[in-house]
Scaffold this active site. Structure first.
Site, PDB file in Angstrom:
ATOM      1  N   GLU A 248       0.890  -1.176   0.000  1.00  0.00           N
ATOM      2  CA  GLU A 248       0.000   0.000   0.000  1.00  0.00           C
ATOM      3  C   GLU A 248       0.914   1.208   0.000  1.00  0.00           C
ATOM      4  O   GLU A 248       1.727   1.384   0.898  1.00  0.00           O
ATOM      5  CB  GLU A 248      -0.909  -0.043   1.237  1.00  0.00           C
ATOM      6  CG  GLU A 248      -1.980   1.033   1.227  1.00  0.00           C
ATOM      7  CD  GLU A 248      -1.616   2.199   2.104  1.00  0.00           C
ATOM      8  OE1 GLU A 248      -1.202   3.232   1.527  1.00  0.00           O
ATOM      9  OE2 GLU A 248      -1.740   2.097   3.322  1.00  0.00           O
ATOM     10  N   CYS A 285      -2.549   7.848   4.979  1.00  0.00           N
ATOM     11  CA  CYS A 285      -2.535   7.444   3.573  1.00  0.00           C
ATOM     12  C   CYS A 285      -3.843   7.781   2.884  1.00  0.00           C
ATOM     13  O   CYS A 285      -3.917   7.762   1.651  1.00  0.00           O
ATOM     14  CB  CYS A 285      -2.233   5.953   3.451  1.00  0.00           C
ATOM     15  SG  CYS A 285      -3.042   4.927   4.668  1.00  0.00           S
TER      16      CYS A 285
END
Length: 508
Positions: A248, A285
């Site tokens: 990720e 994020c």
């Protein structure tokens, strides 16, 4: 250098005890232990494995305030945030314990033999998912608990039946060591081989590279930068036996302000947006790094409120000096980009602090300069002003892959939202309405993933119960006698609580 120390996020000064730096010998020992433990651990029953995950959760809670204080010093994050993150970490472990107990993750399928079928008989075929093997997990800088030593990657890999070797993040070695010790205690108390969990620490990228290249590692979980994730992907693909890297990485999480919602509550949206942008110094994020809207009075009200709120925003300590420096460089690069206007910046702070930055550009300029769409990790965002709906759609189509997209809409915007939905589906892993993307619920229906560069594999998620699928693979068994079949695929195992697909029909 044979050892290193924590660095206090607020001051940049070394603090706490020294930690030995692990090297090739320690990598070899951890991977060998994981490989030796694999057959025993993968053979554990559902209840035994679930109880082990719950034991880890209990051991983490038993650390008490020492864990929170260590994480506060090493990350600069406030107590309330870290106490919530500890709760999330424990909750993830308990979620996967429940998943393991229920057994659906095995995806049991049985197609009984059809000896009289014409023109050819069908053999007896049975399928289950099995763990892939030892998994390397890389701790994240921005979540020292929930995405780190005992975070979602570790929890889902252990739930799948895979031993885990964690490469602790060098920004919080004391926090990682406390959690690693808790997991180790749970391993011993559960009567499992010590190699079920390993923990490696050190500031060098060489340590992580050696771990990924070890032939006993079968998959990698990573949360971090695009550069770091892609470096691991290249290493994993260059091995004699390539392995998957579930990374990720990078996302700017566009927020689309649709016209009627903007007209009705532009000012309120502007203030709320900056609240989301500056949460945790913007070090999420899923931080909203891009706003897309059509020009008009509603957008003017939004920009006025967002500008005012940005100017009043306090500077905040960032996770590390390197992250703070990279953020300042990213903001400076945006400010120097032709076609970009700096609307506001937050209050100045100390050397290790970052302050908010808000920019504006046109859709044409954004589409012409790809660098505007790159992540600046921190409380920076750019507002892209579109002339009409067609230009708004064009900007969305031109985006890279993202973790999230947000729609702020009223009932009168639903036709436009319906038109945008398939465009957004091609770009993101999660679409949300009338909220902000910085909260990621840990549950069965969550996707924390998306097309590249949000992740290295858009078919997966690193949050939620589907995360277990990354560390499983299917095996089919043809015409094996009941005595040889894995127990869960035998006919007498029906009724053990695990769902089965029998001849195409789901049986509970």
């Amino acid at each position: 250098m044979t050892e290193f120390r924590s660095v206090a996020a607020a001051t940049g000064e070394p603090t706490g005890p020294a930690f030995p730096i692990d090297g090739p010998a320690e990598v070899d020992a951890a991977c060998a232990a994981a490989a030796a433990a694999f057959d025993t651990y993968r053979a554990t029953g559902r209840e035994e494995r679930a109880a082990f995950l719950e034991a880890i959760a209990a051991e983490i809670l038993a650390i008490g305030d020492e864990l929170i204080e260590a994480a506060m010093e090493e990350s600069g994050l406030p107590r309330a945030r870290l106490e919530g993150e500890r709760g999330r970490t424990v909750g993830q472990l308990r979620l996967f314990a429940d998943v393991v107990r229920k057994g659906a993750w095995q995806q049991l399928r049985i197609d009984p033999a059809l000896p009289d079928r014409q023109p050819l008989p069908r053999p007896d075929l049975r399928l289950r998912m099995i763990p892939v093997g030892p998994v390397a997990v890389f701790g994240a800088s921005n979540f020292p608990l929930a995405f780190s030593t005992a975070g979602g990657d570790t929890a889902s890999a252990l739930a799948a039946g895979c031993p885990v070797v964690v490469k602790g993040h060098p920004a919080h070695p004391r926090t990682g060591a406390l959690v690693a010790a808790a997991i180790t205690r749970a391993v011993a108390a559960s009567g499992l081989p010590a190699g079920v969990f390993g923990h490696l620490v050190g500031p060098s990228n060489d340590l992580g590279a050696a771990l990924v290249q070890d032939p006993r590692i079968t998959a990698v979980g990573f949360t971090g930068s695009r550069g770091g994730g892609l470096a691991l992907v290249r290493l994993a693909q260059s091995r004699d036996v390539p392995i998957p890297v579930y990374a990720e990485m990078s996302s700017i999480n566009p927020v689309l302000l649709l016209p009627e919602a903007l007209k009705a509550r532009g000012s309120a949206l502007g203030a709320a947006f900056i609240g989301s942008l500056t949460m945790g110094a913007g070090q999420f994020c899923t931080n909203p790094g891009l706003i897309l809207a059509i020009e008009g009075e509603g957008l003017d009200a939004f920009l006025a409120a967002a500008t005012e709120t940005t100017r009043a925003a306090a500077a905040q300590t960032m996770l590390t000096g390197g992250i703070c420096k990279a953020y300042q460089s990213g903001v400076a690069a945006l400010e120097a980009t032709p076609g970009v206007e700096k609307l506001a910046e937050g209050l100045a702070g100390a050397a290790m602090q970052g302050h908010a930055a808000l920019f504006r550009t046109t859709a044409a300029a954004f589409l012409a300069e790809k660098a505007m769409g790159h992540e600046v990790f921190g409380a920076s965002s750019i507002v892209v002003v579109c002339r009409d709906e067609a230009e708004l759609v064009s900007v969305v189509k031109g985006l890279e892959g993202q973790l999230t997209a947000t729609l702020h809409l009223d009932a009168a915007d639903e036709a436009l939202a319906t038109r945008l939905l398939p465009v957004l589906e091609a770009k993101v892993g999660r679409i949300l309405a009338n909220g902000w993307p910085t909260g990621v619920e840990v549950c069965h229906a969550m996707v924390h993933g998306g097309p590249f560069p949000a992740t290295s594999d858009p078919r997966t998620t690193s949050v939620g119960s589907l995360a277990i699928d990354r560390f499983l693979r299917p095996v089919s068994y043809q015409n094996l006698s009941p005595a040889v079949l894995p127990p869960e695929l035998r006919d007498e195992a029906r009724g053990d609580g695990a769902p089965r697909l029998i001849d195409g029909t789901l049986t509970l």
